[in-house]
Design an enzyme around this catalytic site. Sequence first.
Site, PDB file in Angstrom:
ATOM      1  N   LEU A 146     -14.496  33.607  62.479  1.00 16.11           N
ATOM      2  CA  LEU A 146     -14.502  34.121  61.109  1.00 16.11           C
ATOM      3  C   LEU A 146     -15.552  33.364  60.306  1.00 16.11           C
ATOM      4  O   LEU A 146     -15.763  32.172  60.498  1.00 16.11           O
ATOM      5  CB  LEU A 146     -13.124  33.910  60.475  1.00 16.11           C
ATOM      6  CG  LEU A 146     -11.961  34.623  61.174  1.00 16.11           C
ATOM      7  CD1 LEU A 146     -10.633  34.116  60.625  1.00 16.11           C
ATOM      8  CD2 LEU A 146     -12.070  36.129  61.012  1.00 16.11           C
ATOM      9  N   HIS A 193     -11.468  26.997  51.239  1.00 13.11           N
ATOM     10  CA  HIS A 193     -10.283  26.142  51.138  1.00 13.11           C
ATOM     11  C   HIS A 193     -10.467  25.112  50.027  1.00 13.11           C
ATOM     12  O   HIS A 193     -11.592  24.837  49.606  1.00 13.11           O
ATOM     13  CB  HIS A 193     -10.089  25.363  52.445  1.00 13.11           C
ATOM     14  CG  HIS A 193      -9.651  26.181  53.612  1.00 13.11           C
ATOM     15  ND1 HIS A 193     -10.272  26.114  54.839  1.00 13.11           N
ATOM     16  CD2 HIS A 193      -8.630  27.069  53.762  1.00 13.11           C
ATOM     17  CE1 HIS A 193      -9.668  26.930  55.691  1.00 13.11           C
ATOM     18  NE2 HIS A 193      -8.668  27.520  55.063  1.00 13.11           N
ATOM     19  N   CYS A 238     -11.918  19.683  59.358  1.00 11.09           N
ATOM     20  CA  CYS A 238     -11.386  20.871  60.058  1.00 11.09           C
ATOM     21  C   CYS A 238     -11.075  20.626  61.525  1.00 11.09           C
ATOM     22  O   CYS A 238     -10.238  21.316  62.105  1.00 11.09           O
ATOM     23  CB  CYS A 238     -12.400  22.014  60.016  1.00 11.09           C
ATOM     24  SG  CYS A 238     -12.884  22.521  58.376  1.00 11.09           S
TER      25      CYS A 238
END
Length: 285
Positions: free
Chosen positions: A30, A173, A274
């Site tokens: 994504l 985020h 991440c």
Amino acid sequence: MAGLGHPAAFGRATHAVVRALPESLGQHALRSAKGEEVDVARAERQHQLYVGVLGSKLGLQVVELPADESLPDCVFVEDVAVVCEETALITRPGAPSRRKEVDMMKEALEKLQLNIVEMKDENATLDGGDVLFTGREFFVGLSKRTNQRGAEILADTFKDYAVSTVPVADGLHLKSFCSMAGPNLIAIGSSESAQKALKIMQQMSDHRYDKLTVPDDIAANCIYLNIPNKGHVLLHRTPEEYPESAKVYEKLKDHMLIPVSMSELEKVDGLLTCCSVLINKKVDS
């Protein structure tokens, strides 16, 4: 006392869970914007160096999970679990294509004998990239990937800590433009949306945090660790990638600074935090 937490232990970690990146990441991960193609071989080299810093250089026990070609985003383990002390919340990622990533993470955290809580509510979504733990409290970004119900379940899971929500208008985020750079230090980007989010966090909190403002939002995502015999350690983006932000980090004289490249995974929204779930296991006495 609720909300006070244990700031003295902030940044301590004994284990890091990481996951190898699949070939499918290049074409199918994504991404929030179309852009350059990912050089998967280079992304792998950068990821191996990152894992090497956590393991070989800093001495954490690294649990490396295998890649899964059917899960192109699986290298981004942060999103599927939030670990605080001995409890792990297995999340329900906002992107449906990522939901199966939780299975292998759950298995790994069970092997580490953490208390596992699963987010079963089908109305809840939560990505770990939206969760900022300061050592005293949690801030949860309400974004395209994380909703109010997800934040409520996190609050129910970690009852010892205050939990506040922060709207994330721009960026994927909350941690796309901020992170903890020290026990009381929030690294924050310079954009209007980053500064607005910081203002909300400051208003929500009973505690006064110091801030470290960097010119580049993406470079505000760093990893702080408190390692025995090494003290304050900070993984931050390299001067080659973000020269002006690196200069800001270089002013932190009390930190052992480790520049780490993440230029390839950044093309599919990957940042330093991440790619690992950090865990502080109590040593059995």
